[in-house]
Enzyme design. Sequence first.
Site, short mmCIF file in Angstrom:
data_model
loop_
_atom_site.label_atom_id
_atom_site.label_comp_id
_atom_site.label_asym_id
_atom_site.label_seq_id
_atom_site.Cartn_x
_atom_site.Cartn_y
_atom_site.Cartn_z
N SER A 146 46.94 43.67 47.72
CA SER A 146 46.38 45.01 47.58
C SER A 146 46.07 45.53 48.98
O SER A 146 46.01 44.76 49.95
CB SER A 146 45.08 44.95 46.77
N TYR A 159 36.69 40.72 44.25
CA TYR A 159 38.06 41.25 44.21
C TYR A 159 38.71 41.23 45.59
O TYR A 159 39.85 40.79 45.76
CB TYR A 159 38.05 42.68 43.66
#
Length: 289
Positions: A146, A159
């Site tokens: 990401s 995360y």
Amino acid sequence: MSARDTFGGGVAVITGAGSGIGAGLARHACRLGMSVMLADVDETAVISVRDELNASGATAEHAVCDVRDPDAMVALAERTYAGLGPVRLLVNNAGVEQFGYLWDTPVDNWRRVVDVNVNGVFHGIRAFLPKMIEATTPAWVWNLSSIGGVAVVPLQAPYIMSKHAILALTECLRLEVQLAGHEHIRVQAVLPGAVASNIFESAGGVDGVAGGDVNAAEAQRAAMLDIKADAMDPLAAAEVVFDQAAEDRFYLLTQPDYVGSAMAERAETLATQRAPMLRTKRRFDPAAQ
């Protein structure tokens, strides 16, 4: 070669294929002429994508599969090879989010993030890569990191940690595949920027009864949902990723300028050994798959 020349006619396996960029990758894979195995824990969502693709004339199968379960991933590999044939593209995409201060994060929520985002990728590699190596035909492994894999963001530490981990895992895996002499395997890291999905709505939060700062966690969720409003369409993101993969790039960026700038800032931070700094308005916000 073009993405169609590279991937067309092959088999793709995509985890987290029921929504977001996973569904976008599946749709574009079918546009390129691939057969797809769609894996997701959400049976309703993954069947909907399967039916949509089959109605368009594509070949799509689905499996309700929890990437946290290594045996389930082995079974998925066996089923795919038996039913669709050798896998040309493995996409380890399934991922979940978590909001709140790290010290407020429930243990079960922490484990969920690690089990899905990190262990799920590991289980996918262990289940599929030996078969892809044995086949000796060209094959690709994409692991979803990401923009959060090159950024630091408060109130999303589990995360962000997981996406940094997957980027490092993928970089190491590429070297290991080269070291072992498996030249027909290409390992690539996918770094999405803001791509529309439901990951923020389904993200974990904190327990106010246990003393957690619910307001801080939910404010961060709201901030991410604001970003989602202007996020990239998953199908458009998938087309960019496939095109870059066909060019044999390692870092596959859905928004090259946006994500590339975050990578450059991260590199500068490390090179100058600058401590992380809070910003009243962050320049880079992770928007996940």
